[in-house]
Design a protein around this motif. Structure first.
Motif, PDB file in Angstrom:
ATOM      1  N   ASP A 151      30.886  38.684 -38.860  1.00  0.00           N
ATOM      2  CA  ASP A 151      31.079  40.080 -39.254  1.00  0.00           C
ATOM      3  C   ASP A 151      29.783  40.677 -39.784  1.00  0.00           C
ATOM      4  O   ASP A 151      29.431  41.822 -39.477  1.00  0.00           O
ATOM      5  CB  ASP A 151      32.180  40.188 -40.317  1.00  0.00           C
ATOM      6  CG  ASP A 151      33.576  39.946 -39.758  1.00  0.00           C
ATOM      7  OD1 ASP A 151      33.729  39.921 -38.523  1.00  0.00           O
ATOM      8  OD2 ASP A 151      34.512  39.780 -40.563  1.00  0.00           O
ATOM      9  N   HIS A 152      29.069  39.901 -40.595  1.00  0.00           N
ATOM     10  CA  HIS A 152      27.809  40.386 -41.140  1.00  0.00           C
ATOM     11  C   HIS A 152      26.774  40.571 -40.027  1.00  0.00           C
ATOM     12  O   HIS A 152      26.032  41.563 -40.014  1.00  0.00           O
ATOM     13  CB  HIS A 152      27.282  39.409 -42.193  1.00  0.00           C
ATOM     14  CG  HIS A 152      26.080  39.891 -42.924  1.00  0.00           C
ATOM     15  ND1 HIS A 152      24.812  39.463 -42.610  1.00  0.00           N
ATOM     16  CD2 HIS A 152      25.930  40.783 -43.936  1.00  0.00           C
ATOM     17  CE1 HIS A 152      23.940  40.054 -43.407  1.00  0.00           C
ATOM     18  NE2 HIS A 152      24.595  40.852 -44.222  1.00  0.00           N
ATOM     19  N   ALA A 153      26.740  39.657 -39.081  1.00  0.00           N
ATOM     20  CA  ALA A 153      25.794  39.760 -37.967  1.00  0.00           C
ATOM     21  C   ALA A 153      26.057  41.003 -37.127  1.00  0.00           C
ATOM     22  O   ALA A 153      25.125  41.615 -36.589  1.00  0.00           O
ATOM     23  CB  ALA A 153      25.864  38.509 -37.092  1.00  0.00           C
ATOM     24  N   ALA A 154      27.329  41.396 -37.030  1.00  0.00           N
ATOM     25  CA  ALA A 154      27.664  42.591 -36.259  1.00  0.00           C
ATOM     26  C   ALA A 154      27.154  43.865 -36.930  1.00  0.00           C
ATOM     27  O   ALA A 154      26.972  44.891 -36.274  1.00  0.00           O
ATOM     28  CB  ALA A 154      29.186  42.681 -36.079  1.00  0.00           C
ATOM     29  N   ALA A 155      26.895  43.790 -38.232  1.00  0.00           N
ATOM     30  CA  ALA A 155      26.466  44.981 -38.973  1.00  0.00           C
ATOM     31  C   ALA A 155      24.969  45.014 -39.233  1.00  0.00           C
ATOM     32  O   ALA A 155      24.396  46.093 -39.401  1.00  0.00           O
ATOM     33  CB  ALA A 155      27.207  45.045 -40.313  1.00  0.00           C
TER      34      ALA A 155
END
Length: 378
Positions: free
Chosen positions: A322-326
């Motif tokens: 999720d963090h990588a997507a942001a």
């Protein structure tokens, strides 16, 4: 933001509906009386108005300067404890060491009234740590676990710069003497003189939950530039501690042959005392700048694989994804990874900023099918 972040973490780790409800109640108690939402850094950089008024730019300012962070205490697949660390903000006016001190004392008193804290030891030190220098760093910070049953395991962090930088070492030594840990302080003067000369970050921490295993901790900088050098520094505590430090470095920097020589944020070594009659520290905790050593997704998960069971690793992987997507270029949301060196086993604590969790929450990938819920750490 704190409630949303906690509930997102509860969803990721399968902590259930009780945790969702407890998150709101815990934040209302811990953040009660705050007059504004951003910290001193935002005030100094002109971000406070935006944060208070809302809107996209103001929200971004508030996120980047939010005076709290999360930590995840992970123990194999046996349990997880979600903790909130925060700097109390005053009811009115800009954030200051004095304002945070006064608000922190009120929060401690409220936790005591609710039967959630036993701050007797903290009261012994209020005269010593009350901010009285313009160089005081933050006044007081607090931390607590948030569980489905409510708030647990509160901790207070005093400011070792309360009387000024030149008196930091004296302040720490006096505090340990007052708490009956003078023997451990004397041991550290002999066996870690370099650490005692660099007492940063400026925290002196006390568990205030009344546990017989309640700890006293303070922090030093790791100036060593090699794993061998850090092992040598830890040898007086025991070879087991030295080996554990080397193992944590190998885990958290799987692609770096000598991570301590990297430029940037320095690791921290925290000395811990629990036994009142102890003539030496009971343990030490090593804090590593995890997303400096392992910025990418795969190296982050590779670093955790040896310490987490499959179910827990899968859930941490969701947070990483999720963090990588942001956030482009740095998938790892954890700015610190920490482990006790003598009595922690394979347990690991990961620290994530409010901004990192908010980014992951708002960009979250649709949930995968849930496995069985993970237990909450005792």
């Amino acid at each position: 933001m704190a409630v949303d972040g906690l509930r997102y973490l509860g969803e990721v780790f399968g902590l259930g509906e009780d945790f969702d409800a407890a998150a709101g109640a815990a934040v209302r108690t811990l953040f009660d009386g705050w007059g504004h939402r951003v910290s001193r850094d935002a005030d100094e950089n002109g971000g406070a108005d935006g944060g208070a008024d809302g809107g996209a730019d103001g929200h971004a300012d508030a996120v980047s300067s939010a005076p709290f962070e999360y930590s995840l205490v992970l123990d194999g697949d046996r349990g997880i404890d979600v903790r909130l660390f925060f700097r109390p903000l005053p009811e009115r006016g800009p954030a200051s060491a004095t304002g945070s001190w006064e608000r922190g004392l009120r929060t401690l008193a409220e936790l005591e009234r609710l039967g959630l804290a036993r701050p007797e030891r903290a009261r012994e030190l209020t005269g010593l740590f009350r901010p009285r220098s313009g160089r005081a760093a933050f006044g007081m910070c607090l931390a607590a676990s948030v569980r489905g049953s409510g708030i647990a395991r509160p901790k207070v962090y005093f400011d070792t710069l309360a009387a000024g930088t030149e008196r930091s070492r004296e302040t720490v030594g006096t505090a340990l003497d007052l708490l009956g840990r003078g023997g451990a302080w004397n041991w550290l003067q002999r066996h870690d003189p370099q650490g005692m000369a660099d007492l940063m970050p400026a925290f002196f921490a006390l568990d205030v939950d009344g546990s017989p295993h309640a700890r006293i901790k303070f922090y030093t900088t790791v100036a060593e530039r090699s794993t061998a050098g850090l092992e040598a520094r830890l040898d007086p505590l025991g070879r087991a501690a030295a080996r554990a430090a080397a193992g944590l470095l190998a885990d958290c920097a799987p692609r770096e042959p000598e991570p301590l020589d990297l430029p940037g944020v320095r690791p921290t070594l925290c000395w811990s005392m629990a036994s009142r009659d102890g003539a030496r520290p009971d343990d030490a905790t090593l804090y590593l700048p995890f997303n400096l050593y392992a910025p990418g997704r795969q190296e982050t998960l590779d670093g955790l694989r040896g310490r987490l069971g499959p179910a827990l690793l899968e859930r941490v992987g969701r947070l990483v994804d999720d963090h990588a997507a942001a956030v482009e270029g740095r998938a790892n949301p954890f700015h610190w990874a920490a482990a006790k060196l003598l009595h922690g086993g394979r347990a690991l604590t990961l620290y994530a900023s409010a901004a990192a969790v908010e980014a992951a929450r708002t960009a979250r990938i649709p949930a995968r099918p849930r496995t069985d819920a993970l237990p909450v750490a005792p």
